[in-house]
Enzyme design. Sequence first.
Site, PDB file in Angstrom:
ATOM      1  N   LYS A 110       0.853  -1.188   0.000  1.00  0.00           N
ATOM      2  CA  LYS A 110       0.000   0.000   0.000  1.00  0.00           C
ATOM      3  C   LYS A 110       0.881   1.227   0.000  1.00  0.00           C
ATOM      4  CE  LYS A 110      -4.520   0.611   0.313  1.00  0.00           C
ATOM      5  NZ  LYS A 110      -5.448  -0.396  -0.216  1.00  0.00           N
TER       6      LYS A 110
HETATM    7  N1  GLU Z   1      -7.097  -0.028  -3.405  1.00  0.00           N
HETATM    8  C1  GLU Z   1      -7.869  -1.185  -3.767  1.00  0.00           C
HETATM    9  C2  GLU Z   1      -7.953  -2.149  -2.599  1.00  0.00           C
HETATM   10  O1  GLU Z   1      -7.796  -1.768  -1.471  1.00  0.00           O
HETATM   11  C3  GLU Z   1      -7.379  -1.823  -5.058  1.00  0.00           C
HETATM   12  C4  GLU Z   1      -5.964  -2.316  -5.049  1.00  0.00           C
HETATM   13  C5  GLU Z   1      -5.457  -2.802  -6.396  1.00  0.00           C
HETATM   14  O2  GLU Z   1      -6.232  -2.854  -7.337  1.00  0.00           O
HETATM   15  O3  GLU Z   1      -4.275  -3.123  -6.459  1.00  0.00           O
HETATM   16  O4  GLU Z   1      -8.255  -3.298  -2.767  1.00  0.00           O
END
Ligand code: GLU
Length: 420
Positions: A110
Site C-alpha cells: 500500500k
Molecule cells: N485499493 C484497492 C484495494 O484496497 C485496489 C488495489 C489494487 O487494485 O491493487 O483493494
Amino acid sequence: MVNLKMKTIDEFQDYQERIDSICGRTEVSQACMAMLKECRRELCVNFPVKMDDGSVRVFTGYRVQHNDTRGPFKGGIRFHPDVNLNEVKTLAALMTLKAAVVNIPYGGAKGAVVCDPKTLSIHELERMTRRYASEMSNLIGPERDIPAPDVGTNPQIMAWIMDTFSMNKGYSVLGVVTGKPIDVGGSLGRFEATGRGCMICTLLAAKHYGIAIPGATVAVQGFGNVGGNLARMLAQKGCKVIAVSDVMGGICNPEGLDIDALLQHSQQTGSVINFKDNNSITNDELLAMECDILAPAALENTIHEDNADTVKARLIIEGANGPITPEADEILNDKGILIVPDILANSGGVVVSYFEWVQGLQSFFWTESQVNQQLELVMSNAFTEVIKLSIEHKITMREAAYILAMKRLDSALRLRGIYP
Ligand code: GLU
C-alpha cells in the site's frame, strides 16, 4: 493511529493480534505467522513540490510492501490528510490476505501521500503525483510492485504515474500500475470493479441468509467509487437503497432513493447532502438504520465499540478496508449479524486490477463482458470457499477468509522455503 473519541486505535497491533488468534486455531507454520505479522519493506519519503504560488511544500509519502510470497506486491495509493504509516502497514497486510483469498498471484502493498487532494490545483496534484512516483521508482515495476487507485486517487493519477515511470525507462510500461484510464491501457470494467465485487458478494450472502433481493433495504456509508457503484448496482437489482452518506453527512428516504439522480447530484455538488426533499441524517444514524443490508464503504474503524450495538442490519458488506474494529466485530457477531469481510467483499478491485495487468503484459484487451464474467467467477469461487469453511468449522466468515488466505500463503512459503 486513529484517535476515536479519546480512545487510540492501533490498527496494526489489532491486525497482529488477529493473526495471532487465528493462527492459534489452525495449523499455519510459525514461519508464516511470523512473516505475516511484519511488513517486508517500509519506505517513507519527504519530497518537495512547487506550488502554484511559487512556494515549495514538502509532502510525506509512504510505500509499504508487506509480503510477496505468492507474487509481486500489489496495492493502491491513498491521498488523504490523516493517513499515517501504521494505517498504510495495516492496509498493505490486508492486501496480502485479499489476494490470497481470491487466489490471484499477488502479494500485498500500500502507498500513501499525506495530503488533501481537494485543496490542490490540478497542476499541483500532477507535480506532486509525478514526484511521488519518482521517489517510488526503485520499488515499483510490473514484476515488482504494482500500485492502483485507493481513497483520494483516480485513473488520471494512475496515468501520471505510468507516464513518469515510462519516461524514465524510455518506453511505455503498461504493467506498472492498474486502474489506468482505458485509453492508456486500462481495463474495461476496472472502474466499477470494487462496487461490482461487493454487489456479487451481497447477492450471494443474501441468498445464503434468505434475504430476498428485490425489495431488500440497504444503507451505504460512503458514496465514492465503491459505495456509489454498489448503491447503483443494488438499486438496479431491485433493492431499496434507503440511506447513503459521505464525509459531509447523509440522507435517507424509506421509499428508496433515486440513485442515478443522486449520483448526478453528488458529482455536481461534491456531496449527497441537500438532495431533493429527502431527510438528512448523520453518519452514526445511518449505521443504526433499520435495514437488511449495511455497507460501510468509507474509511477504517467507522463501526467501533461505542456504536456497534446500535447496528440493526442483518447483513454487513465491508466495502471499505477495516471498517469494523475487533471489539465491534465481536459485538456484531454476538448479535448474529453476518459480516462479509473486507478481504473478500471488496476484492473485486484488485481482481480486475489483475486482469488489467495481464492484458497490459500481453497487449491483448478483453471485452467488458469477458472482464465481468471472469470477475464473477473468481468472486463466487472465493465466496463459496469461505462460506463452506465458515459453516464446516462454525466460525465467522472473517475467520474463514483469514484461514483460507493464510493456508495458501503458508503452502507457498513451504514450497519456496526461506532464503538462503
Ligand atoms: N485499493 C484497492 C484495494 O484496497 C485496489 C488495489 C489494487 O487494485 O491493487 O483493494
